[in-house]
Design a protein around this motif. Structure first.
Motif, PDB file in Angstrom:
ATOM      1  N   GLN A 125       0.870  -1.159   0.000  1.00 51.47           N
ATOM      2  CA  GLN A 125       0.000   0.000   0.000  1.00 51.47           C
ATOM      3  C   GLN A 125       0.918   1.222   0.000  1.00 51.47           C
ATOM      4  OE1 GLN A 125      -2.828  -0.252   3.214  1.00 51.47           O
ATOM      5  NE2 GLN A 125      -3.592  -2.246   2.536  1.00 51.47           N
ATOM      6  N   THR A 126       0.589   2.215  -0.797  1.00 45.68           N
ATOM      7  CA  THR A 126       1.515   3.332  -0.987  1.00 45.68           C
ATOM      8  C   THR A 126       1.845   4.061   0.310  1.00 45.68           C
ATOM      9  OG1 THR A 126      -0.312   4.773  -1.672  1.00 45.68           O
ATOM     10  CG2 THR A 126       0.956   3.693  -3.420  1.00 45.68           C
ATOM     11  N   GLY A 141       7.714  -0.442 -11.323  1.00 49.41           N
ATOM     12  CA  GLY A 141       6.460  -0.491 -12.066  1.00 49.41           C
ATOM     13  C   GLY A 141       5.491   0.610 -11.655  1.00 49.41           C
ATOM     14  N   PRO A 142       4.359   0.653 -12.351  1.00 48.25           N
ATOM     15  CA  PRO A 142       3.368   1.702 -12.101  1.00 48.25           C
ATOM     16  C   PRO A 142       2.512   1.407 -10.866  1.00 48.25           C
ATOM     17  CG  PRO A 142       2.585   0.246 -13.819  1.00 48.25           C
ATOM     18  CD  PRO A 142       3.985  -0.214 -13.470  1.00 48.25           C
ATOM     19  N   ALA A 147      -8.145  -3.851  -4.242  1.00 50.02           N
ATOM     20  CA  ALA A 147      -9.229  -3.645  -3.275  1.00 50.02           C
ATOM     21  C   ALA A 147      -9.507  -2.155  -3.089  1.00 50.02           C
ATOM     22  CB  ALA A 147      -8.911  -4.320  -1.947  1.00 50.02           C
ATOM     23  N   GLY A 148      -9.318  -1.369  -4.164  1.00 46.66           N
ATOM     24  CA  GLY A 148      -9.569   0.057  -4.119  1.00 46.66           C
ATOM     25  C   GLY A 148      -8.494   0.870  -3.411  1.00 46.66           C
ATOM     26  N   ILE A 149      -7.355   0.241  -3.080  1.00 52.93           N
ATOM     27  CA  ILE A 149      -6.264   0.897  -2.357  1.00 52.93           C
ATOM     28  C   ILE A 149      -5.050   0.962  -3.284  1.00 52.93           C
ATOM     29  CG2 ILE A 149      -4.749   0.773  -0.337  1.00 52.93           C
ATOM     30  CD1 ILE A 149      -6.998  -0.941   1.008  1.00 52.93           C
ATOM     31  N   ALA A 150      -4.402   2.135  -3.350  1.00 53.61           N
ATOM     32  CA  ALA A 150      -3.226   2.319  -4.208  1.00 53.61           C
ATOM     33  C   ALA A 150      -2.056   1.487  -3.695  1.00 53.61           C
ATOM     34  CB  ALA A 150      -2.835   3.787  -4.253  1.00 53.61           C
ATOM     35  N   HIS A 151      -1.394   0.769  -4.606  1.00 56.10           N
ATOM     36  CA  HIS A 151      -0.258  -0.102  -4.296  1.00 56.10           C
ATOM     37  C   HIS A 151       0.880   0.121  -5.291  1.00 56.10           C
ATOM     38  CE1 HIS A 151      -3.276  -2.400  -2.058  1.00 56.10           C
ATOM     39  NE2 HIS A 151      -2.321  -3.177  -1.579  1.00 56.10           N
ATOM     40  N   LEU A 152       2.075  -0.287  -4.892  1.00 54.06           N
ATOM     41  CA  LEU A 152       3.229  -0.390  -5.776  1.00 54.06           C
ATOM     42  C   LEU A 152       3.892  -1.743  -5.544  1.00 54.06           C
ATOM     43  CD1 LEU A 152       4.997   3.085  -5.585  1.00 54.06           C
ATOM     44  CD2 LEU A 152       4.140   1.989  -7.639  1.00 54.06           C
ATOM     45  N   ALA A 153       4.405  -2.332  -6.620  1.00 48.40           N
ATOM     46  CA  ALA A 153       5.181  -3.562  -6.492  1.00 48.40           C
ATOM     47  C   ALA A 153       6.559  -3.199  -5.949  1.00 48.40           C
ATOM     48  CB  ALA A 153       5.302  -4.257  -7.843  1.00 48.40           C
ATOM     49  N   MET A 154       7.096  -4.066  -5.088  1.00 48.28           N
ATOM     50  CA  MET A 154       8.428  -3.855  -4.516  1.00 48.28           C
ATOM     51  C   MET A 154       9.155  -5.187  -4.485  1.00 48.28           C
ATOM     52  SD  MET A 154       7.640  -1.234  -1.348  1.00 48.28           S
ATOM     53  CE  MET A 154       9.211  -0.348  -1.449  1.00 48.28           C
ATOM     54  N   ARG A 155      10.487  -5.112  -4.468  1.00 50.93           N
ATOM     55  CA  ARG A 155      11.309  -6.327  -4.414  1.00 50.93           C
ATOM     56  C   ARG A 155      12.522  -6.084  -3.537  1.00 50.93           C
ATOM     57  NH1 ARG A 155      12.911  -9.896  -9.577  1.00 50.93           N
ATOM     58  NH2 ARG A 155      10.782 -10.540  -9.168  1.00 50.93           N
ATOM     59  N   ARG A 156      12.940  -7.147  -2.850  1.00 48.60           N
ATOM     60  CA  ARG A 156      14.199  -7.140  -2.117  1.00 48.60           C
ATOM     61  C   ARG A 156      14.955  -8.390  -2.488  1.00 48.60           C
ATOM     62  NH1 ARG A 156      16.009  -8.135   3.939  1.00 48.60           N
ATOM     63  NH2 ARG A 156      18.103  -7.304   3.704  1.00 48.60           N
TER      64      ARG A 156
END
Length: 161
Positions: A125-126, A141-142, A147-156
């Motif tokens: 979640q942003t 990525g964009p 579920a109507g909540i802004a997200h970003l993909a992340m990686r470690r």
């Protein structure tokens, strides 16, 4: 304020129900995620999913998260079998800011290393980007809605230890 807690892999029905109760409180009640999309096939008892649970000194569940790996993670990691997917990380309001979330992420990463995974992806979640960035995750990525909540993909990328 210091609160004693431990983090463990959830074993058995009682632990799994405690994980689901935390998720229901945080995602369904607090964030208004519809219950019918909060729980999925990866929550089934026979799913190849690792759930982790943070428990306070009184035996109260404080937080949870899960790791998808192998075939269960393929849809979430772009088909890469060396990458796990961290998800459903939730910490009860009263336990936030005490290190519980970071401890849960650490336990999930340890489980990923034990399975030979090279990296862990997640959909953050942003509002939580800073938390994950402090733990070594990088966004890519964009932005997208889940579920109507802004997200970003992340990686470690995981180190060997």
């Amino acid at each position: 304020m210091t609160v004693a807690y431990s983090v463990r892999v959830a074993l058995g029905t009682a632990d799994r129900e405690a994980c689901f109760a935390v998720r229901k409180e945080v995602f369904v009640a607090e964030q208004q995620v519809p219950e019918d999309i909060e729980y999925d096939a990866y929550d089934a008892e026979d799913a190849d999913t690792i759930h982790v649970l943070a428990v306070g000194a009184e035996g109260v569940a404080l937080g949870t998260g899960r790791l998808l790996h192998g075939a269960s993670a393929l849809g979430k990691t772009g088909g890469d079998l060396t990458v796990g997917s961290l998800g459903r990380l939730a910490v009860r309001g009263a336990a936030r800011g005490l290190g519980v979330g970071a401890a849960l992420v650490g336990a999930i990463e340890d489980a990923a290393r034990e399975r030979g995974l090279a990296a862990v992806d997640l959909h953050a979640q942003t509002h939580a980007l800073g938390f994950y960035e402090r733990l070594g995750y990088a966004a890519y990525g964009p932005e997208f809605l889940d579920a109507g909540i802004a997200h970003l993909a992340m990686r470690r990328v995981l180190s060997a230890s």
